[in-house]
Design a protein around this motif. Sequence first.
Motif, PDB file in Angstrom:
ATOM      1  N   ASP A  56       0.929  -1.161   0.053  1.00 46.75           N
ATOM      2  CA  ASP A  56       0.028  -0.044   0.172  1.00 46.75           C
ATOM      3  C   ASP A  56       0.867   1.439   0.027  1.00 46.75           C
ATOM      4  O   ASP A  56       0.722   2.225  -0.747  1.00 46.75           O
ATOM      5  CB  ASP A  56      -0.896  -0.064   1.090  1.00 46.75           C
ATOM      6  CG  ASP A  56      -2.091   0.613   0.931  1.00 46.75           C
ATOM      7  OD1 ASP A  56      -2.107   1.520   0.249  1.00 46.75           O
ATOM      8  OD2 ASP A  56      -3.053   0.523   1.903  1.00 46.75           O
TER       9      ASP A  56
ATOM     10  N   TYR B   6      -6.491  -6.527   5.539  1.00 41.82           N
ATOM     11  CA  TYR B   6      -6.690  -5.449   6.510  1.00 41.82           C
ATOM     12  C   TYR B   6      -8.002  -5.872   7.489  1.00 41.82           C
ATOM     13  O   TYR B   6      -8.003  -4.865   8.404  1.00 41.82           O
ATOM     14  CB  TYR B   6      -7.134  -4.112   5.639  1.00 41.82           C
ATOM     15  CG  TYR B   6      -5.769  -3.249   5.165  1.00 41.82           C
ATOM     16  CD1 TYR B   6      -4.894  -3.145   6.050  1.00 41.82           C
ATOM     17  CD2 TYR B   6      -5.950  -2.956   3.964  1.00 41.82           C
ATOM     18  CE1 TYR B   6      -3.705  -2.269   5.526  1.00 41.82           C
ATOM     19  CE2 TYR B   6      -4.935  -2.076   3.394  1.00 41.82           C
ATOM     20  CZ  TYR B   6      -3.664  -1.835   4.232  1.00 41.82           C
ATOM     21  OH  TYR B   6      -2.813  -1.088   3.899  1.00 41.82           O
TER      22      TYR B   6
ATOM     23  N   TRP C 165      -9.861  -0.295  -5.914  1.00 39.23           N
ATOM     24  CA  TRP C 165      -9.288   1.181  -5.456  1.00 39.23           C
ATOM     25  C   TRP C 165      -7.821   0.760  -5.991  1.00 39.23           C
ATOM     26  O   TRP C 165      -7.290   1.881  -6.615  1.00 39.23           O
ATOM     27  CB  TRP C 165      -9.038   1.075  -3.895  1.00 39.23           C
ATOM     28  CG  TRP C 165      -8.335   2.068  -3.438  1.00 39.23           C
ATOM     29  CD1 TRP C 165      -6.909   2.184  -2.962  1.00 39.23           C
ATOM     30  CD2 TRP C 165      -8.722   3.724  -3.320  1.00 39.23           C
ATOM     31  NE1 TRP C 165      -6.576   3.611  -2.451  1.00 39.23           N
ATOM     32  CE2 TRP C 165      -7.751   4.214  -2.893  1.00 39.23           C
ATOM     33  CE3 TRP C 165      -9.882   4.344  -3.567  1.00 39.23           C
ATOM     34  CZ2 TRP C 165      -7.614   5.639  -2.764  1.00 39.23           C
ATOM     35  CZ3 TRP C 165     -10.096   5.701  -3.356  1.00 39.23           C
ATOM     36  CH2 TRP C 165      -8.875   6.440  -2.939  1.00 39.23           C
TER      37      TRP C 165
ATOM     38  N   GLU D  43     -14.750   3.924   7.600  1.00 39.81           N
ATOM     39  CA  GLU D  43     -13.521   3.832   6.806  1.00 39.81           C
ATOM     40  C   GLU D  43     -13.497   3.241   5.625  1.00 39.81           C
ATOM     41  O   GLU D  43     -12.794   3.835   4.946  1.00 39.81           O
ATOM     42  CB  GLU D  43     -12.542   2.725   7.780  1.00 39.81           C
ATOM     43  CG  GLU D  43     -12.176   3.096   9.089  1.00 39.81           C
ATOM     44  CD  GLU D  43     -13.263   2.578  10.304  1.00 39.81           C
ATOM     45  OE1 GLU D  43     -12.873   2.182  11.441  1.00 39.81           O
ATOM     46  OE2 GLU D  43     -14.348   2.459   9.614  1.00 39.81           O
ATOM     47  N   ASN D  44     -14.294   2.289   5.085  1.00 38.91           N
ATOM     48  CA  ASN D  44     -14.634   1.940   3.825  1.00 38.91           C
ATOM     49  C   ASN D  44     -15.146   3.016   3.068  1.00 38.91           C
ATOM     50  O   ASN D  44     -14.754   3.225   1.767  1.00 38.91           O
ATOM     51  CB  ASN D  44     -15.374   0.446   3.635  1.00 38.91           C
ATOM     52  CG  ASN D  44     -14.605  -0.473   4.000  1.00 38.91           C
ATOM     53  OD1 ASN D  44     -13.789  -1.075   3.095  1.00 38.91           O
ATOM     54  ND2 ASN D  44     -14.570  -1.241   5.156  1.00 38.91           N
TER      55      ASN D  44
ATOM     56  N   SER E   4     -15.156   6.098   3.260  1.00 40.75           N
ATOM     57  CA  SER E   4     -14.253   7.228   2.854  1.00 40.75           C
ATOM     58  C   SER E   4     -13.613   7.053   1.542  1.00 40.75           C
ATOM     59  O   SER E   4     -13.334   8.581   0.975  1.00 40.75           O
ATOM     60  CB  SER E   4     -13.207   7.432   4.012  1.00 40.75           C
ATOM     61  OG  SER E   4     -13.819   7.679   5.365  1.00 40.75           O
ATOM     62  N   ALA E   5     -13.588   6.117   1.196  1.00 40.96           N
ATOM     63  CA  ALA E   5     -12.749   5.966  -0.124  1.00 40.96           C
ATOM     64  C   ALA E   5     -13.694   5.835  -1.450  1.00 40.96           C
ATOM     65  O   ALA E   5     -13.672   6.189  -2.486  1.00 40.96           O
ATOM     66  CB  ALA E   5     -11.973   4.592  -0.231  1.00 40.96           C
TER      67      ALA E   5
ATOM     68  N   TYR F 267     -13.464  10.735  12.249  1.00 38.47           N
ATOM     69  CA  TYR F 267     -12.263   9.620  11.873  1.00 38.47           C
ATOM     70  C   TYR F 267     -11.401  10.158  10.727  1.00 38.47           C
ATOM     71  O   TYR F 267     -12.025  10.990   9.862  1.00 38.47           O
ATOM     72  CB  TYR F 267     -12.656   8.176  11.296  1.00 38.47           C
ATOM     73  CG  TYR F 267     -13.017   7.282  12.391  1.00 38.47           C
ATOM     74  CD1 TYR F 267     -13.508   7.771  13.565  1.00 38.47           C
ATOM     75  CD2 TYR F 267     -12.628   5.883  12.307  1.00 38.47           C
ATOM     76  CE1 TYR F 267     -13.623   6.705  14.794  1.00 38.47           C
ATOM     77  CE2 TYR F 267     -12.638   5.027  13.259  1.00 38.47           C
ATOM     78  CZ  TYR F 267     -13.254   5.415  14.456  1.00 38.47           C
ATOM     79  OH  TYR F 267     -13.534   4.500  15.243  1.00 38.47           O
TER      80      TYR F 267
ATOM     81  N   GLU G 279      -9.765   9.503   8.048  1.00 36.66           N
ATOM     82  CA  GLU G 279     -10.260   8.730   6.683  1.00 36.66           C
ATOM     83  C   GLU G 279     -11.380   9.732   6.094  1.00 36.66           C
ATOM     84  O   GLU G 279     -11.335   9.799   4.976  1.00 36.66           O
ATOM     85  CB  GLU G 279     -10.454   7.327   6.725  1.00 36.66           C
ATOM     86  CG  GLU G 279      -9.430   6.303   7.102  1.00 36.66           C
ATOM     87  CD  GLU G 279      -9.695   5.925   8.852  1.00 36.66           C
ATOM     88  OE1 GLU G 279      -9.415   4.967   9.095  1.00 36.66           O
ATOM     89  OE2 GLU G 279     -10.099   7.028   9.382  1.00 36.66           O
ATOM     90  N   VAL G 280     -12.205  10.137   6.759  1.00 38.86           N
ATOM     91  CA  VAL G 280     -13.361  11.036   6.152  1.00 38.86           C
ATOM     92  C   VAL G 280     -13.181  12.267   5.760  1.00 38.86           C
ATOM     93  O   VAL G 280     -13.221  12.460   4.534  1.00 38.86           O
ATOM     94  CB  VAL G 280     -14.489  11.107   7.500  1.00 38.86           C
ATOM     95  CG1 VAL G 280     -15.595  11.927   6.866  1.00 38.86           C
ATOM     96  CG2 VAL G 280     -14.826   9.832   7.716  1.00 38.86           C
TER      97      VAL G 280
ATOM     98  N   TYR H  64      -9.920  13.047   4.631  1.00 39.17           N
ATOM     99  CA  TYR H  64      -9.179  13.054   3.358  1.00 39.17           C
ATOM    100  C   TYR H  64     -10.037  12.506   2.372  1.00 39.17           C
ATOM    101  O   TYR H  64      -9.577  12.803   1.140  1.00 39.17           O
ATOM    102  CB  TYR H  64      -8.007  12.087   3.872  1.00 39.17           C
ATOM    103  CG  TYR H  64      -7.066  12.809   4.736  1.00 39.17           C
ATOM    104  CD1 TYR H  64      -6.632  13.783   4.614  1.00 39.17           C
ATOM    105  CD2 TYR H  64      -6.748  12.170   6.153  1.00 39.17           C
ATOM    106  CE1 TYR H  64      -5.543  14.411   5.821  1.00 39.17           C
ATOM    107  CE2 TYR H  64      -5.903  12.489   6.989  1.00 39.17           C
ATOM    108  CZ  TYR H  64      -5.360  13.999   6.755  1.00 39.17           C
ATOM    109  OH  TYR H  64      -4.547  14.336   7.866  1.00 39.17           O
ATOM    110  N   GLY H  65     -10.884  11.342   2.665  1.00 39.12           N
ATOM    111  CA  GLY H  65     -11.684  10.958   1.607  1.00 39.12           C
ATOM    112  C   GLY H  65     -12.556  12.085   0.779  1.00 39.12           C
ATOM    113  O   GLY H  65     -12.751  12.008  -0.289  1.00 39.12           O
TER     114      GLY H  65
END
Length: 349
Positions: free
Chosen positions: A8, A81, A165, A190-191, A193-194, A223, A225-226, A228-229
């Motif tokens: 990654d 993961y 992804w 978390e998922n 966010s992408a 979180y 991730e949100v 940045y997503g």
Amino acid sequence: YNLNANFDVIQACWKMYEWTGDKDYLTDSCFVNFYDKSLNEYISRWKLQPENVMSRPRYMNQPENFDQNNNFHTCRGLASYVENFRGLTMGVDLIATLYAGFNASSQMASLLGNKEKAEKDSQMALAYRDILEKEWWCEDSAYYQTFWTEDRTFHRGEGVPFILWFGATDNTNRIQASVKDILSKEWNVENMSAFPALLYRLGYLKEAYTYLTELPQMNRSEYPEVSYGVIEGTVCGVMGVVPSASENTISTCSRLTSDTLNAEIRNLPVLDGYVSVKHTGCIATEIENNTSQELVWKAAFMGQYPQVKVDGKLYQTESCQDVYGNVYSMVEVKLPSGKKMYAQVSDEK
């Protein structure tokens, strides 16, 4: 703890080079050492070679006092993961990440002129793709399996978004089926966010916009991730801004909905400077190049248009199509350093 991480990071470093043009990502001894160890000794130590991924043991490289009730022991060297599925020896997300890591390494090697390594790593990436397509795809159910366990059986759970992804499959029908699979389920934040950046890239604009606007109000939206997503979903998704240092290009494409008049992003860090981009609906784009170098601007617009007018000059377009079936019209023009340019679709003959 999660074996995916090294690969990654490798593909993330390649993406960072594409955004920044910083050759340290390609040649700095610390980075290169990490890439080499990850793609060689690390692969061997954890039996991640293509010929071993489906037969590797559940636990490896454990301490003498190994305790199955100690999560710090059982999760070390986890082949996914996903940390809450007992008995797995391989996750589809790790297969996808292995593909991405070797593919990124191949592109780095190619850019540095190392043709032999580029070909070797490309073949390794394709070997993992071959395993994904032949072993993990379930034709009857039209979905990818996600977990392979120590009793040599497949199971379903998290993991499919990673396939898309990391671009681990290029099969359009299977990509479409995987998006349908993803959209049919509930996911943790978390998922999700992408999903904006991913779905915009694949052409699922309505679904992408829904995730983009709802993520900040969801449970656990604090979180990281949100945040940045949402940023990536806006910059790369809505605005369609994608730089490429290896090709010396900057791509733009408005994916605004019909009820949005315009959108603008100013001073976006790219290469050694900044760009600013403004879309007027989906028919016009203005860009300013505040980097030190001339770039090739790939100006794309949703829809079938024969020509695009850039600063008063007409250019014939090239057409392409995304996974969803949306048609795009694109032109390439030189964008000098310090220059602002304006492009608009045209039906002129």
